[in-house]
Design an enzyme around this catalytic site. Sequence first.
Site, PDB file in Angstrom:
ATOM      1  N   LYS A 111       0.818  -1.222   0.000  1.00 32.44           N
ATOM      2  CA  LYS A 111       0.000   0.000   0.000  1.00 32.44           C
ATOM      3  C   LYS A 111       0.849   1.268   0.000  1.00 32.44           C
ATOM      4  O   LYS A 111       0.471   2.267  -0.593  1.00 32.44           O
ATOM      5  CB  LYS A 111      -0.970   0.002   1.181  1.00 32.44           C
ATOM      6  N   LYS A 194      -6.714  -8.040  -7.842  1.00 32.73           N
ATOM      7  CA  LYS A 194      -7.994  -8.290  -7.175  1.00 32.73           C
ATOM      8  C   LYS A 194      -8.963  -7.122  -7.409  1.00 32.73           C
ATOM      9  O   LYS A 194      -8.530  -5.984  -7.602  1.00 32.73           O
ATOM     10  CB  LYS A 194      -7.792  -8.568  -5.685  1.00 32.73           C
ATOM     11  N   LYS A 197     -11.912  -1.584  -4.129  1.00 33.17           N
ATOM     12  CA  LYS A 197     -12.696  -0.348  -4.015  1.00 33.17           C
ATOM     13  C   LYS A 197     -11.913   0.844  -4.541  1.00 33.17           C
ATOM     14  O   LYS A 197     -12.484   1.780  -5.068  1.00 33.17           O
ATOM     15  CB  LYS A 197     -12.997  -0.027  -2.546  1.00 33.17           C
TER      16      LYS A 197
HETATM   17  N1  AQP Z   1     -11.444  -8.899  -4.615  1.00 37.16           N
HETATM   18  C1  AQP Z   1     -11.764  -9.488  -3.474  1.00 37.16           C
HETATM   19  N2  AQP Z   1     -12.103 -10.792  -3.464  1.00 37.16           N
HETATM   20  C2  AQP Z   1     -12.444 -11.396  -2.301  1.00 37.16           C
HETATM   21  N3  AQP Z   1     -12.490 -10.777  -1.119  1.00 37.16           N
HETATM   22  C3  AQP Z   1     -12.171  -9.472  -1.081  1.00 37.16           C
HETATM   23  N4  AQP Z   1     -12.122  -8.576  -0.086  1.00 37.16           N
HETATM   24  C4  AQP Z   1     -11.740  -7.382  -0.577  1.00 37.16           C
HETATM   25  N5  AQP Z   1     -11.531  -7.476  -1.901  1.00 37.16           N
HETATM   26  C5  AQP Z   1     -11.799  -8.764  -2.255  1.00 37.16           C
HETATM   27  C6  AQP Z   1     -12.443  -8.871   1.294  1.00 37.16           C
HETATM   28  O1  AQP Z   1     -13.344  -7.899   1.765  1.00 37.16           O
HETATM   29  C7  AQP Z   1     -13.094  -7.684   3.154  1.00 37.16           C
HETATM   30  C8  AQP Z   1     -13.045  -6.245   3.458  1.00 37.16           C
HETATM   31  O2  AQP Z   1     -11.964  -5.661   2.842  1.00 37.16           O
HETATM   32  P1  AQP Z   1     -11.447  -4.254   3.364  1.00 37.16           P
HETATM   33  O3  AQP Z   1     -12.489  -3.238   3.188  1.00 37.16           O
HETATM   34  O4  AQP Z   1     -10.929  -4.381   4.740  1.00 37.16           O
HETATM   35  O5  AQP Z   1     -10.245  -3.874   2.489  1.00 37.16           O
HETATM   36  P2  AQP Z   1      -9.515  -4.540   1.328  1.00 37.16           P
HETATM   37  O6  AQP Z   1      -9.299  -5.990   1.537  1.00 37.16           O
HETATM   38  O7  AQP Z   1      -8.294  -3.733   1.096  1.00 37.16           O
HETATM   39  O8  AQP Z   1     -10.624  -4.345   0.192  1.00 37.16           O
HETATM   40  P3  AQP Z   1     -10.571  -3.477  -1.088  1.00 37.16           P
HETATM   41  O9  AQP Z   1     -11.914  -3.545  -1.711  1.00 37.16           O
HETATM   42  O10 AQP Z   1      -9.431  -3.843  -1.961  1.00 37.16           O
HETATM   43  O11 AQP Z   1     -10.395  -2.012  -0.541  1.00 37.16           O
HETATM   44  P4  AQP Z   1      -9.248  -0.963  -0.826  1.00 37.16           P
HETATM   45  O12 AQP Z   1      -9.276  -0.737  -2.285  1.00 37.16           O
HETATM   46  O13 AQP Z   1      -9.686   0.224  -0.017  1.00 37.16           O
HETATM   47  O14 AQP Z   1      -7.943  -1.553  -0.350  1.00 37.16           O
HETATM   48  C9  AQP Z   1     -11.822  -8.428   3.516  1.00 37.16           C
HETATM   49  O15 AQP Z   1     -12.170  -9.618   4.218  1.00 37.16           O
HETATM   50  C10 AQP Z   1     -11.224  -8.760   2.189  1.00 37.16           C
HETATM   51  O16 AQP Z   1     -10.480  -9.972   2.212  1.00 37.16           O
END
Ligand code: AQP
Length: 332
Positions: A111, A194, A197
């Site tokens: 990150k 992956k 968001k």
């Molecule tokens: N692409 C994905 N496939 C499966 N699981 C996913 N998760 C996130 N993206 C995928 C799961 O969602 C939960 C919450 O995630 P988070 O909000 O804590 O942050 P993250 O994992 O960093 O999700 P994002 O969407 O990628 O957010 P940003 O872009 O802000 O970093 C977790 O259980 C995660 O595994």
Amino acid sequence: MKRIFSGVQPTGNLHLGNYLGAIRNWVQLQKDYESIFCVVDMHAITVWQDPAELTRTTREVTAAYIAAGIDPEACIIFHQSAVPGHAQLAWVFNCVARMGWLNRMTQFKEKAGKHKENASVGLFAYPDLMAADILLYKATHVPVGEDQKQHLELTRDIAQKFNNDFGREVFPITEPLILGTATRVMSLRDGSKKMSKSETSDFSRINLRDDADLIAQKIRKAKTDPEPLPSEIAGLENRPEAANLVGIFAALSDSTREAVLAEHGGQPFSAFKQSLTDLSVEVLGPMNAEMNRLLANPDEIDAILKRGAERAQAIAGPILDEVYETVGFLRP
Ligand code: AQP
């Protein structure tokens, strides 16, 4: 007693990956565990968040939990900043965890990227706050995806070190719940990344608030290759975009990739994408409608969060008191 804690960051548009990889599984787990589901807004601000957006997405994540089927009566749903113990325990853990432990965290490296010196201290210390989230409730289990495994290991190390340092078994050594049903969903534009968001292209993901037309457009435009769909798993090798769409289909239909290929193998992608669109709209449509209903009634969401915070505080308060007393803080 078995207790789980988990959360999602309100960092943008909730998407199909958050649903299939996390939230959907919690709906099942709530039947077997005392469940605490948090909207982790304090984690969100480890990178810049527009304040008005943060408020909006905090409500949106809450609405998604409820629309997906998490029962706010049976479970505790609240937002992290409403219970001060998260920050208070995180500070204690900042003093328990070692720099070397945090330096090894791969997510910080990913990150922070090349601009490590410019990253917030919060982003570096994020795993200490995550340990506090879990241990403030003495959670026995945490549902984790592959990407969070290392952070849970750190939580276990912190619990162990705290217990050893003070010679008291204050914290449990939390177990990971690795879910066979969790699906890792990849970007619709690049099957090696992956779904996320914070990805700038909205066409890389299906948001839980997308309507049927937008879902159809996004699936139609999803990257694929010129070959038809194979009939067996081996045929998906080196075809990450095809594998992703098949994985999404299998997860949404509660089926297996093998079964999906047995039924749709040999089809051109245009036909498969149409079936995937129909299925996605069928599964996500009702959730989308309930999210929209809730978001049109923010008072209802805020009342659920307030009640959840009170219930979370009732568990967290005595545990924080025990920690403070163990550390030797003079109590007023
Ligand atoms: N692409 C994905 N496939 C499966 N699981 C996913 N998760 C996130 N993206 C995928 C799961 O969602 C939960 C919450 O995630 P988070 O909000 O804590 O942050 P993250 O994992 O960093 O999700 P994002 O969407 O990628 O957010 P940003 O872009 O802000 O970093 C977790 O259980 C995660 O595994």
